[in-house]
Write an enzyme that holds these catalytic residues in place. Structure first.
Site, PDB file in Angstrom:
ATOM      1  N   SER A 160       9.672   8.739  -0.943  1.00 25.78           N
ATOM      2  CA  SER A 160       9.618   7.937   0.289  1.00 25.78           C
ATOM      3  C   SER A 160      10.145   6.491   0.107  1.00 25.78           C
ATOM      4  CB  SER A 160       7.991   7.854   0.314  1.00 25.78           C
ATOM      5  OG  SER A 160       7.476   7.186  -0.756  1.00 25.78           O
ATOM      6  N   LYS A 187       8.077  -2.641  -1.115  1.00 26.32           N
ATOM      7  CA  LYS A 187       8.173  -1.230  -0.161  1.00 26.32           C
ATOM      8  C   LYS A 187       6.880  -1.535   0.593  1.00 26.32           C
ATOM      9  CE  LYS A 187       7.458   3.771  -0.659  1.00 26.32           C
ATOM     10  NZ  LYS A 187       7.112   4.780  -1.621  1.00 26.32           N
ATOM     11  N   SER A 247       8.684  10.260  -4.949  1.00 21.71           N
ATOM     12  CA  SER A 247       9.091   9.323  -4.364  1.00 21.71           C
ATOM     13  C   SER A 247       9.879   8.168  -5.122  1.00 21.71           C
ATOM     14  CB  SER A 247       8.265   8.626  -3.491  1.00 21.71           C
ATOM     15  OG  SER A 247       7.551   9.366  -2.536  1.00 21.71           O
TER      16      SER A 247
END
Length: 474
Positions: free
Chosen positions: A164, A89, A188
């Site tokens: 997220s 990520k 997230s």
């Protein structure tokens, strides 16, 4: 590989994106692929070629940051997941690659070294092939941006992939990689797992190495992890990650199937904010309760959690504090000002400027929530609840183009069940038990801090009793 137009007459642009095919990745999960590589059934070069092809085929999901690496970062050959491709990520450092934080104005300077997350993934043998998309600083629950195209849900490209960790979730669900890095500061890992039909465990605080900056927060809320398509991938990852976890926590160990233990399950269907949930979310949660009862667990409704009813407001105030810190300390590209950040970052930071004087009391109350939450487990072993308050939304519903006050109302109504576990440091897992029409729904099971093993054992049992749909079948 397929990228087919979905059957949604009301939305002619909708597509379903599945990149599963008969290549070296096949239909394997991460554990299965690692075994195939060890046996010599497929080579690492073949796996990397297949991964590049699948990531290219999934390009319309807008889930990769920049380009797929020409030279992937290869992990330890002796790791338990050696040769398995993954994504990092884009809020975690990888040497030689900028960390963009999902922002359109962050100064893009290559990281000088691997961060702790990348080091752990490489130690396990994973091969990092690209960085995955997130909204700016991970503050939103949908991976959408002020000017560039949103990350799309592979089940229906007109819907959100959540956030997220939306880029990671979209590409794992579509079949581009078997698992991918995710992290969770308010939902997230669990929210994108729910939106994309995946397994997502937010671990107990202390299970995984933390970046140095997280250790400095007055309430450390961020947990690292992965999103996967199978419970065994999640369990295998955590069996390895747990080797470096806090010794104060009960070890997870190797979890390979259900436990014979029958659990006391507390059922929650209303949020701390007092808001209701929509019909689809309620049905999915109640169906999960019925399933657990059929398996011999005892399910009892819980009218309300023993948590201060002001918790949702306090979490938003703390979220605003973090946005303010990020806005004012993050290096910006030349010519960019504080007002050029994502409207959510700007709105939250402005809110903190207005009522930042409340922060000491907010921190006090948030810290107290841990003991209040622990008291719940005098009468139950785990808690069953929705992951989010509403079904997976269409793109645009949580767009940064929505006026801030309306956006914040929608965001807090949607991401209403997950933040508690970040604050108290407890584990919670999202399981894809809702119907994937038009996009998946998740159901969450949570436990006391340190009891991650119980969640994995129960997840194995649920997966065996009610296997969830996957785009591998489409």
């Amino acid at each position: 590989m397929r990228s087919e137009r979905a059957e949604h007459p009301e939305n002619d642009g909708a597509r379903q994106v599945s990149v599963f095919t008969d290549d070296a990745l096949g239909r394997h999960d991460a554990v299965g692929l690692a075994e195939a590589i060890r046996r010599g059934d497929v080579s690492r070069d073949e796996v990397l070629t297949a991964t590049r092809d699948r990531l290219a085929a999934a390009a319309e999901l807008n889930a990769v940051v920049g380009a797929v690496f020409d030279s992937p970062v290869v992990g330890s050959a002796s790791g338990p997941l050696a040769g398995v491709p993954t994504l990092l990520k884009d809020n975690s450092d990888l040497a030689g690659v900028p960390t963009g934080q999902g922002s359109e104005i962050v100064r893009m300077s290559p990281a000088s070294s691997h961060g702790p997350v990348a080091r752990e993934l490489l130690r396990m043998g994973l091969t990092i092939t690209a960085k995955s998309a997130l909204p700016e600083f991970g503050l939103s629950a949908s991976t959408e941006f002020p000017t560039r195209a949103p990350t799309r849900n592979p089940w229906d490209t007109e819907f959100s992939a959540g956030a997220s960790s939306g880029g990671s979730a979209a590409l794992v669900a579509a079949g581009a990689v078997p698992l991918a890095h995710a992290n969770d500061g308010g939902g997230s890992i669990r929210i994108p797992a729910a939106c994309c039909g995946l397994v997502g465990l937010k671990p107990s605080r202390g299970r995984f190495v933390l970046p140095a900056v997280e250790k400095l927060l007055p309430v450390p809320i961020v947990s690292e992890g992965v999103v996967t398509r199978s419970v065994r991938d999640t369990a295998r990852f955590w069996a390895e990650a747990d080797r470096r976890s806090s010794r104060a926590l009960r070890p997870i160990g190797s979890v390979t199937g259900p436990s014979a233990r029958r659990l006391r399950v507390g059922l929650i269907t209303s949020s701390l904010a007092g808001s209701g949930i929509d019909d689809a979310t309620r049905r999915a949660t109640e169906d999960a309760a019925t399933l657990l009862e059929s398996l011999g667990h005892r399910v009892e409704p819980i009218e309300r959690l023993p948590i201060d009813p002001g918790f949702p407001d306090d979490f938003v105030r703390y979220w605003a504090f973090l946005a303010f810190v990020l806005q004012t300390t993050t290096p910006r590209r030349p010519g960019a000002g504080l007002r050029d950040f994502d409207p959510l970052t700007v709105g939250l930071a402005d809110r903190f400027r207005r009522d930042g004087w409340r922060l000491p009391a907010v921190i006090r109350r948030l810290r107290k929530a841990a003991s209040d939450y622990e008291a719940l487990f005098a009468s139950v072993d785990v808690v069953l609840s929705p992951v989010v308050g509403r079904a997976t939304p269409p793109l645009g519903y949580l767009s940064p183009r929505v006026p801030f006050d309306l956006f914040l109302e929608r965001l807090t109504d949607f991401a209403v069940f997950t933040p508690l576990h970040n604050v108290v440091g407890a584990p919670a897992i999202s399981l894809p038990l809702g119907p994937p029409s038009p996009a998946p729904l998740g159901v969450m099971v949570s436990a006391r801090r340190g009891d991650d093993r119980t969640l994995l054992e129960l997840a194995f049992e649920v997966e065996q009793a009610a296997p969830w749909p996957s785009l591998v079948e489409r």
